[in-house]
Design a protein around this motif. Structure first.
Motif, PDB file in Angstrom:
ATOM      1  N   ILE A  42      -7.733   0.497   2.237  1.00  0.00           N
ATOM      2  CA  ILE A  42      -7.422  -0.774   2.816  1.00  0.00           C
ATOM      3  C   ILE A  42      -8.895  -1.241   3.722  1.00  0.00           C
ATOM      4  N   ARG A  43      -9.374  -0.419   4.274  1.00  0.00           N
ATOM      5  CA  ARG A  43     -10.680  -0.767   4.984  1.00  0.00           C
ATOM      6  C   ARG A  43     -11.531  -1.799   4.015  1.00  0.00           C
ATOM      7  N   ASP A  44     -11.854  -0.731   2.793  1.00  0.00           N
ATOM      8  CA  ASP A  44     -12.812  -1.457   2.030  1.00  0.00           C
ATOM      9  C   ASP A  44     -12.261  -2.966   1.398  1.00  0.00           C
ATOM     10  N   TYR A  45     -11.061  -3.092   1.301  1.00  0.00           N
ATOM     11  CA  TYR A  45     -10.386  -4.359   0.829  1.00  0.00           C
ATOM     12  C   TYR A  45     -10.724  -5.176   2.033  1.00  0.00           C
ATOM     13  N   VAL A  49     -12.899  -8.829   1.488  1.00  0.00           N
ATOM     14  CA  VAL A  49     -12.747  -9.813   1.652  1.00  0.00           C
ATOM     15  C   VAL A  49     -13.131 -10.829   2.764  1.00  0.00           C
ATOM     16  N   ARG A  50     -13.881 -10.130   3.698  1.00  0.00           N
ATOM     17  CA  ARG A  50     -14.418 -10.838   5.117  1.00  0.00           C
ATOM     18  C   ARG A  50     -15.802 -11.218   4.435  1.00  0.00           C
ATOM     19  N   ARG A  51     -16.367 -10.363   3.766  1.00  0.00           N
ATOM     20  CA  ARG A  51     -17.711 -10.729   3.285  1.00  0.00           C
ATOM     21  C   ARG A  51     -17.701 -11.716   2.196  1.00  0.00           C
ATOM     22  N   GLU A  52     -16.806 -11.788   1.168  1.00  0.00           N
ATOM     23  CA  GLU A  52     -16.793 -12.673   0.078  1.00  0.00           C
ATOM     24  C   GLU A  52     -15.981 -13.753   0.420  1.00  0.00           C
TER      25      GLU A  52
END
Length: 277
Positions: A42-45, A49-52
């Motif tokens: 969940i954290r990776d996703y 999303v925040r980065r991309e």
């Protein structure tokens, strides 16, 4: 016919039709389970999303989106029981409590109810949740539910009278849709994010008043003792469900889809065809 649902008349076995009479109250029919979700996935996703995309997505939005999209594929979890009859809800909404401060800086609770559309995905769901939170976070703002409750409790004896009338009308399927939309207890799912206050998950009862059939409780992350790696964390989600709305096999199929979405949140970005009730 009720304003919020249609009576399920076909596809039910004799025992499925009988159970709501055998267990007429939700307190009779509550089942409990805890699901454990890989926190790092969940954290990776969320970070990706925040980065991309430059979008901030909350853990609760991910869980709600996964639940909603799974419910579209398994619509029987969006059923409810009133007066020992099973209904298919004609919309999907989620209720949750948020904390805000009043004009004096005192923390107060308010309830938010957000409605979803068939074309929604993780991004539109996250946007709807954030918009309602932002709107209701203002100290001077009261949502319609708060305004109605404030009015009701301003007059002696009115709360008992109004609640008694609401229960009676709801029992016979005559409660107006306007009141149903105000009520946080007439909802597809109630959720609480106890991780936000650094608290573990709990098994929260489902309310006898209203039509809530499931209550989800997200708790703070715990170590994954299966891997033995300190950094591996699990998100516990406790679920209390009304067993009368569908069979155990149906719930198992729904939970399998829910786990699949939560193990790969990228899937929440696209909409899959909903199975019609």
């Amino acid at each position: 016919m009720r304003a919020d649902g249609k009576k399920v008349k076909t596809g039910l076995s004799a025992i499925e039709r009988a159970i709501p009479y055998i267990m007429p109250k939700r307190v009779d029919a509550q089942n409990y389970v805890t699901e454990y979700v890989d926190e790092e996935v969940i954290r990776d996703y969320i970070r990706t999303v925040r980065r991309e995309r430059g979008i901030r997505i909350s853990r609760m939005a991910v869980v709600i989106a996964a639940y909603y999209l799974a419910a579209l594929k398994h619509p029987y979890v969006n059923r409810f029981v009133v007066n020992s009859k099973i209904y298919q809800r004609n919309h999907f909404c989620v209720s949750f409590v948020m904390l805000k401060t009043d004009m004096n800086g005192k923390g107060i609770q308010t309830t938010i109810k957000v409605f979803f559309d068939p074309e929604d995905n993780i991004f539109t769901i996250n946007e709807k949740i954030n918009d309602l939170i932002a709107k209701n976070s203002q100290p001077v703002n009261q949502n319609n539910t708060d305004k109605f409750a404030a009015f009701m409790f301003s007059i002696p004896f009115l709360p008992k009278l109004v609640m008694g009338m609401a229960r009676l009308l709801d029992h016979f399927g005559l409660l107006p849709r306007a009141i149903i939309d105000l009520s946080p207890f007439h909802t597809s799912m109630f959720i609480t994010n106890l991780a936000s206050i650094n608290t573990t998950n709990i098994y929260h009862h489902i309310y006898e008043f209203g039509t809530t059939s499931l209550f989800l409780s997200m708790g703070k992350s715990i170590p994954n003792y299966l891997t033995g790696v300190l950094e591996d964390r699990l998100m516990p989600i406790s679920v209390v469900m009304d067993e009368r709305i569908c069979t155990g096999h149906d719930y198992a199929a729904f939970n399998k889809t829910l786990r699949r979405y939560l193990s790969n949140p990228k899937m929440l970005e696209r909409q899959e065809a909903a199975v019609k009730a």
